[in-house]
Design a protein around this motif. Structure first.
Motif, PDB file in Angstrom:
ATOM      1  N   LYS A  65       0.856  -1.111  -0.174  1.00 11.73           N
ATOM      2  CA  LYS A  65       0.000   0.111   0.071  1.00 11.73           C
ATOM      3  C   LYS A  65       0.900   1.316   0.190  1.00 11.73           C
ATOM      4  O   LYS A  65       0.752   2.308  -0.816  1.00 11.73           O
ATOM      5  N   PHE A  66       2.052   1.129   0.777  1.00 11.89           N
ATOM      6  CA  PHE A  66       2.639   2.482   0.893  1.00 11.89           C
ATOM      7  C   PHE A  66       3.523   2.715  -0.559  1.00 11.89           C
ATOM      8  O   PHE A  66       3.557   3.840  -1.218  1.00 11.89           O
ATOM      9  N   ASN A  67       3.976   1.639  -1.391  1.00 13.29           N
ATOM     10  CA  ASN A  67       4.589   1.870  -2.272  1.00 13.29           C
ATOM     11  C   ASN A  67       3.393   2.483  -3.484  1.00 13.29           C
ATOM     12  O   ASN A  67       3.948   3.142  -4.461  1.00 13.29           O
ATOM     13  N   VAL A  68       2.355   2.188  -3.558  1.00 11.47           N
ATOM     14  CA  VAL A  68       1.443   2.546  -4.410  1.00 11.47           C
ATOM     15  C   VAL A  68       1.006   3.879  -4.171  1.00 11.47           C
ATOM     16  O   VAL A  68       1.059   4.658  -5.037  1.00 11.47           O
ATOM     17  N   LEU A  69       0.550   4.374  -2.741  1.00  9.03           N
ATOM     18  CA  LEU A  69       0.381   5.394  -2.452  1.00  9.03           C
ATOM     19  C   LEU A  69       1.714   6.707  -2.715  1.00  9.03           C
ATOM     20  O   LEU A  69       1.307   7.841  -3.393  1.00  9.03           O
ATOM     21  N   ALA A  70       2.749   5.967  -2.447  1.00  7.27           N
ATOM     22  CA  ALA A  70       4.145   7.111  -2.787  1.00  7.27           C
ATOM     23  C   ALA A  70       4.029   7.396  -4.300  1.00  7.27           C
ATOM     24  O   ALA A  70       4.356   8.702  -4.761  1.00  7.27           O
ATOM     25  N   LYS A  71       3.816   6.366  -5.245  1.00  2.00           N
ATOM     26  CA  LYS A  71       3.685   6.620  -6.730  1.00  2.00           C
ATOM     27  C   LYS A  71       2.639   7.573  -6.955  1.00  2.00           C
ATOM     28  O   LYS A  71       2.600   8.726  -7.739  1.00  2.00           O
TER      29      LYS A  71
END
Length: 687
Positions: A65-71
């Motif tokens: 989830k973090f990596n998706v939101l960061a993008k």
């Protein structure tokens, strides 16, 4: 350190909210958040047998989830957001739970279990989930042992000494019977690309999981997609300052905007004389700022205000063209330009919100900031300059271009060649007819256009710190503006106050540009190391291609110490001396001093590793290039053989085809030796 506190807040708020939602679905109890640390637990308040499995699944979901939101947040929070990562640490054991009474009562956990979990996080790695032995035992008992990969070496945990830990693999499947006994991390093994499998296999597994997650939301982790995000982000930053220009213009014209207006493009059309950019003129000591820069009106953008749709589309197109003009060099590339733009935007925002008290009005802020806070055109130019300042940079210094007698040197009088080239490209593109609506949104008359051009030249040329003559003149200008009583500076008592204000404003803009250009040295240690490595790669590449005057391997460590002492720290002190950047000035100086300290302590080891890694990488590249050349030559030779008469071609082919099995086996063994020989020397070199 690269971003505004409000941007950091937005990032954490978005991420923590997503973690909360995942936790509510999985039955995970959120304990607290401490800065950028998020603490959660399973098995509380209700006990459950599968607590280790549940917290492991929750950690995996949070990582994805973090990596998706960061993008998704990168267009709003700036370049580098998509590359941010998190460390996760898991431990299982008994705790003491309770509510601490007081003015702000809250539920907390106590005990050694919390301390060990913290150590698992702090000793982990980016985008990895580290698991203690106790949690690993529980996962193994639950039939999830195939999720775990032992870490290569014991971890030194504060208060615990050396402890064995494991990496939790997000998408690792249970091994088959044929591979169950195979260990993923084999000491001394090689993955075929000159890299140890122990350091890359876990990252590969995470990357695959994250790539699958990004694909599900129509986000690709490609270079073109990342570049498009940067283009849109830079265009959005420029548009935010362009909106201020339009709003101030509309306010001066006395428009009634009770309904959100759509700004119209003005009728000004630049003449051919206006479009001419000459470097033969003497650089302006100061760029005069208009009198209304000190008025009580402040360019506040109304909700719903926008620029003309054509101008907006042209702005995006312009940024895309500028991005395409940047070369693919390790340091002076479009990523660097975006990083510089982000820093300039941060410093400008500090200037524009530099209120020292609630009683202070806009006019007094404008006067204290030398008119900068109330001059949106000048603000726009600085961000614009940040974006274009290294366009078409070849990855070599000006001295090398002069040595090579580059055609540009004669054109630009052997002075600030790369910088003038960047200015000329950016200006010439902006002056093209296809950007006429964008021009109309920026300029209202020839005077504004001239001021834009002067500021563009002053700020970009200020980044050429190797120009000794300009640096000397800059010191005199600085003393004249900020230390007029200095006995070493001629006191020009006839200088008008407005001229001094304009001189100060011009110098502040140059300081913003210079500081932003090397902002990685005045930001977090990890940011400094990242860009320092890229700069080393660029200079090493130039030297390797015989386009560098000196070998950067010889004194990289000592050179950085000198750069901090004689340029970076004095520059950071100037930011504070300006008195317009608020807490950002102290922040930049503190980071510069801290990075200098850490480099003095750790720089030698970092430099040695950087040199060895770069040399090993290019040794591999050299061998691969040589083999590719040999393969190409062999193919050409074979082509020449078949290019003879038809009879000889057939005879040659039949002759080769009629060799005995012994010859075929020998040839096959020879090919195999060549293939494996491509990796063997690399292992020796790396070891």
């Amino acid at each position: 350190s690269e971003r505004e506190p409000t941007q950091v807040f937005r990032l954490l708020e978005t991420v923590y909210r997503a973690f909360d939602l995942e936790g509510s679905k999985a039955g995970v109890f959120k304990v607290e958040t401490v800065g950028d640390s998020y603490v959660a637990v399973t098995g509380l308040p209700d006990a459950r047998e599968d607590h280790a499995v549940m917290i492991a699944k929750y950690a995996i979901k949070c990582l994805l989830k973090f990596n998706v939101l960061a993008k998704r947040l990168e267009p709003h929070l700036g370049p580098g957001t998509a590359s941010l990562g998190m460390r996760f640490g898991l431990h299982s054991g008994p705790v003491t739970a309770g509510v601490l009474r007081g003015e702000k009562s809250r539920f907390q956990l106590f005990g050694d279990t919390i301390n060990v979990a913290s150590r698992m996080e702090s000793t982990g790695e980016k985008n990895m989930i580290q698991v203690s032995q106790d949690t690993a035992d529980l996962l193994t008992s639950a039939g999830k042992g195939h999720w775990l990969v032992p870490r290569d070496n014991p971890v030194s945990a504060k208060g615990k000494g050396l402890v064995e830990t494991y990496w939790l693999q997000p998408n690792k499947r249970r091994p088959s019977m044929n591979t169950a006994s195979m260990r993923l991390s084999v000491e001394g093994s090689n993955d075929g690309y000159g890299m140890s499998s122990s350091g890359g296999r876990e990252e590969l597994e995470v990357h695959r999981a994250l790539s699958k997650s990004w694909k599900n939301i129509n986000i690709e982790n490609g270079v073109s997609i990342a570049k498009e995000r940067l283009i849109r982000w830079n265009a959005a930053i420029l548009e935010s300052f362009l909106l201020k220009i339009v709003e101030q213009r509309n306010a001066k014209e006395g428009g009634d905007y009770t309904v959100s207006p759509l700004a119209e493009v003005n009728d000004f059309t630049p003449s051919e004389e206006d479009k001419v950019l000459l470097f033969t003129e003497k650089l302006c000591e100061k760029v005069m700022f208009p009198d209304d820069s000190y008025s009580e009106e402040y360019p506040v953008v109304l909700v719903g205000t926008s620029i003309d749709p054509k101008a907006r589309a042209q702005l995006l197109e312009y940024v895309a063209i500028i991005a395409s003009k940047y070369r693919d060099v390790p340091f002076h590339n479009f990523d660097h330009a975006s990083h510089v733009t982000m820093s300039a935007n941060k410093l400008l925002n500090r200037v524009c919100t530099a209120f020292v008290s609630e009683e202070e009005d806009f006019a007094s802020v404008a006067a204290r900031t030398f008119g900068i806070s109330a001059d949106p055109l000048a603000q726009f130019v600085i961000v614009f300059s940040s974006l274009v300042h290294d366009v078409d940079h070849q990855g070599v210094p000006n001295a090398q271009l002069i040595k090579e007698q580059d055609p540009l040197c004669e054109k630009y009088d052997n002075r600030s060649v790369a910088e003038k080239r960047s200015i000329a490209i950016a200006w010439d593109i902006l002056m093209e007819d296809r950007f006429v609506d964008l021009q109309g949104a920026i300029f209202t008359n020839s005077r504004e256009m001239m001021r834009f051009r002067q500021l563009l030249m002053n700020t970009v040329l200020a980044t050429d710190i190797a120009d000794k003559e300009r640096s000397k003149a800059g010191k005199i200008r600085w003393q004249k503006a900020f230390h007029p009583s200095d006995p070493n500076v001629l006191d020009d008592t006839s200088e008008k106050p407005e001229n001094i204000r304009s001189l100060k404003a011009t110098l502040v803009f140059e300081q913003i540009m210079q500081a932003s250009d090397v902002s990685h040295t005045m930001q977090h240690w990890h940011t400094f190391k990242k860009w320092n490595k890229r700069l080393y790669s660029e200079l090493s590449k130039a030297y390797r291609e015989e386009r560098g005057a000196s070998d950067p391997r010889e004194n990289w460590y000592g050179g950085e110490i000198g750069f901090f002492d004689f340029y970076i720290i004095p520059l950071a002190k100037k930011l504070r001396e300006c008195g317009v950047f608020g807490s950002a000035a102290s922040e930049y100086l503190d980071y510069a001093v801290e990075n200098r300290r850490r480099w003095e302590e750790e720089g030698k080891e970092i430099a040695i590793k950087m040199v060895n890694d770069y040399d090993a990488q290019h040794l591999r590249d050299d061998v691969l290039d040589e083999e590719d050349a040999n393969d190409l030559q062999r193919e050409e030779d074979e082509g020449e053989d078949f290019g003879q008469s038809g009879l000889s071609s057939i005879m040659s082919y039949n002759e080769h085809d009629s060799k005995g099995e012994e010859d075929e086996e020998e040839a096959s063994a020879f090919d195999s030796t060549n293939y494996s020989g491509r990796e063997t020397p690399f292992d020796d070199e790396i070891v």
